[in-house]
Scaffold this motif. Structure first.
Motif, PDB file in Angstrom:
ATOM      1  N   GLN A  98       0.774  -1.099  -0.027  1.00 15.58           N
ATOM      2  CA  GLN A  98      -0.098  -0.129  -0.125  1.00 15.58           C
ATOM      3  C   GLN A  98       0.689   1.355   0.205  1.00 15.58           C
ATOM      4  O   GLN A  98       0.498   2.066  -0.705  1.00 15.58           O
ATOM      5  N   LYS A  99       1.911   1.317   0.797  1.00 15.33           N
ATOM      6  CA  LYS A  99       2.950   2.421   0.854  1.00 15.33           C
ATOM      7  C   LYS A  99       3.456   2.622  -0.493  1.00 15.33           C
ATOM      8  O   LYS A  99       3.667   3.892  -1.015  1.00 15.33           O
ATOM      9  N   ALA A 100       4.009   1.531  -1.222  1.00 13.30           N
ATOM     10  CA  ALA A 100       4.578   1.598  -2.520  1.00 13.30           C
ATOM     11  C   ALA A 100       3.568   2.277  -3.396  1.00 13.30           C
ATOM     12  O   ALA A 100       3.867   3.071  -4.410  1.00 13.30           O
ATOM     13  N   ALA A 101       2.138   1.961  -3.420  1.00 12.48           N
ATOM     14  CA  ALA A 101       1.214   2.368  -4.240  1.00 12.48           C
ATOM     15  C   ALA A 101       0.833   4.126  -3.945  1.00 12.48           C
ATOM     16  O   ALA A 101       0.884   4.818  -4.935  1.00 12.48           O
ATOM     17  N   ALA A 102       1.031   4.283  -2.518  1.00 11.85           N
ATOM     18  CA  ALA A 102       0.572   5.580  -2.469  1.00 11.85           C
ATOM     19  C   ALA A 102       1.922   6.525  -2.757  1.00 11.85           C
ATOM     20  O   ALA A 102       1.652   7.736  -3.084  1.00 11.85           O
ATOM     21  N   LYS A 103       3.343   6.033  -2.739  1.00 11.82           N
ATOM     22  CA  LYS A 103       4.177   6.633  -3.415  1.00 11.82           C
ATOM     23  C   LYS A 103       4.050   6.887  -4.653  1.00 11.82           C
ATOM     24  O   LYS A 103       4.402   8.087  -5.447  1.00 11.82           O
ATOM     25  N   LEU A 104       3.528   5.825  -5.309  1.00 12.51           N
ATOM     26  CA  LEU A 104       3.509   6.174  -7.009  1.00 12.51           C
ATOM     27  C   LEU A 104       2.289   7.325  -7.407  1.00 12.51           C
ATOM     28  O   LEU A 104       2.591   7.853  -8.236  1.00 12.51           O
TER      29      LEU A 104
END
Length: 407
Positions: free
Chosen positions: A202-208
């Protein structure tokens, strides 16, 4: 015993035809400013009124008392799926409706162009409802400049009007995320965050998403009125039981807007493409009558005008559907349910928690002896107030699709 399991055990295969006709956002409020009538009550609807002579009415809570639903939960409930159990991001629904095939690891967002002032404040969440052609031009611009972020592919596809979809395709991504949408004018676009535990994916998606904004907003600078965009329903596709397996009905969807096609596709309905007006949708129903057992027919404009706070336009939209209704009735289904996925009161200019009216007509639905289909009449009807997730089961019962329970 689980209630869905019981329904499945009792289900009988029949040759009945069922139609669920959804006037999006149909429900409304009788307020002082509106002369204590709703658009449905003010509309001239001779064909709907005729159907009430042999029908039962009631009101439905789309989720639970006091909870305002989005279009996703509202429709999943109408399809008989508990919206608290089956939660689907709006981005997934919109992407499917636009014909995108989502893969494992894809995170989809439902987006729309908006207007920002010099300080980044949202002044119009829909950018004046720009024309579809403008949306297509802007999406082409973004797509040509932003193809990847890091190792993740970025897929952008325009929808109707100000709406579009963004799909992030890569390894180690997951939703859901909070919305990059303040849901009102007068605020800046909020940064997205993981919903719930905040997994690494989820954190990776938010950064994207944050990186996408950094790259995309400068490309829109100077455009008018669409110089920004909002994103919501940022999620991946969940597993959900197929409609045909669940109800033993071959289902079809006749809708114009991508989101509703996506909702139907999510549960395995066949999308019938082509029609753009409600009259054309009803004509397509006649053409496809022999090919399916269940038809979901969606009409958007009641909701659109409710959100605009336009009483007269919402009334006219209801009258337009009523005028076209005789086309559908040339092949009257064995069971016909007419309702909304939620209420969109003109006074609220938004979805609301108020129960929506429903009319159910079938051979053994009985008559409530009401002259019109209205919120006031629905309050008096024999169906009473019930959760929307049971409407499909009531339609099945009226189609004689259930065996007797117990000795």
């Amino acid at each position: 015993m689980n209630l869905d399991s019981l329904y499945s055990e009792l289900t009988l295969k029949t040759d009945k035809k069922l139609v669920l006709l959804v006037l999006d956002g149909l429900g409304d409020l009788a307020t002082r400013d509106q002369g204590y009538v709703t658009p449905l009550e003010a509309a001239t609807t001779p064909n709907l009124d005729q159907l009430t002579q042999d029908g039962a009415q009631g009101r439905m809570a789309p989720v639970a008392p006091g909870i305002t639903p989005g279009s996703g939960p509202g429709h999943l409930a109408l399809f008989g799926y508990d919206p608290l159990e089956f939660q689907v991001g709006r981005g997934v629904i919109e992407a499917l409706g636009l014909g995108l095939e989502l893969k494992a690891g894809d995170v989809a967002a439902r987006a729309n162009f908006c207007t920002l002032d010099a300080g980044g404040i949202v002044t119009d969440r829909r950018a004046g409802r720009i024309d579809t052609s403008v949306c297509e031009e802007l999406c082409a611009l973004l797509s040509s400049k932003i193809k990847k972020i890091g190792t993740a592919q970025v897929i952008i596809k325009p929808g109707k009007g100000h709406r579009f979809v963004v799909v992030f395709r890569g390894e180690g991504l997951e939703g859901p995320l909070t919305d990059a949408d303040p849901h009102r004018e007068g605020s800046k676009i909020p940064a997205v965050k993981p919903v719930g535990s905040g997994s690494a994916k989820q954190k990776a998606a938010a950064k994207l998403v944050a990186e996408f904004y950094k790259k995309a907003l400068p490309l829109l600078k100077g455009k008018s009125p669409a110089n920004g965009f909002l994103m919501r329903g940022i999620a991946h596709q969940p597993e959900i039981p197929l409609f045909e397996d669940r109800y033993q009905l071959r289902p079809a969807c006749i809708a114009v807007y991508p989101m509703y096609k996506g909702l139907a596709q999510l549960v395995g309905m066949k999308k019938i493409e082509g029609p753009q007006t409600i009259a054309e949708q009803f004509e397509k129903y006649l053409e496809e009558y022999q090919n399916f057992d269940f038809f979901f027919i969606h009409y958007k404009y009641t909701d659109m005008h409710g959100e605009d706070g336009n009483f007269e336009a919402k009334k006219r939209a209801i009258e337009e559907l009523d005028a076209a209704l005789p086309i559908l009735l040339r092949k009257r289904p064995d069971v016909l349910a007419i309702t909304g996925d939620h209420s969109t009161p003109v006074a609220c200019k938004a979805h609301s928690w108020h129960p929506q009216p429903v009319l159910l007509t079938a051979e053994h639905s009985g008559s409530d002896k009401l002259d019109r289909f209205t919120e006031t009449g629905a309050n008096l009807g024999s169906l009473g107030l019930f959760e929307a997730k049971y409407l499909l089961r009531l339609m099945q019962a009226n189609a004689k699709m259930f065996d007797k329970f117990g000795a």
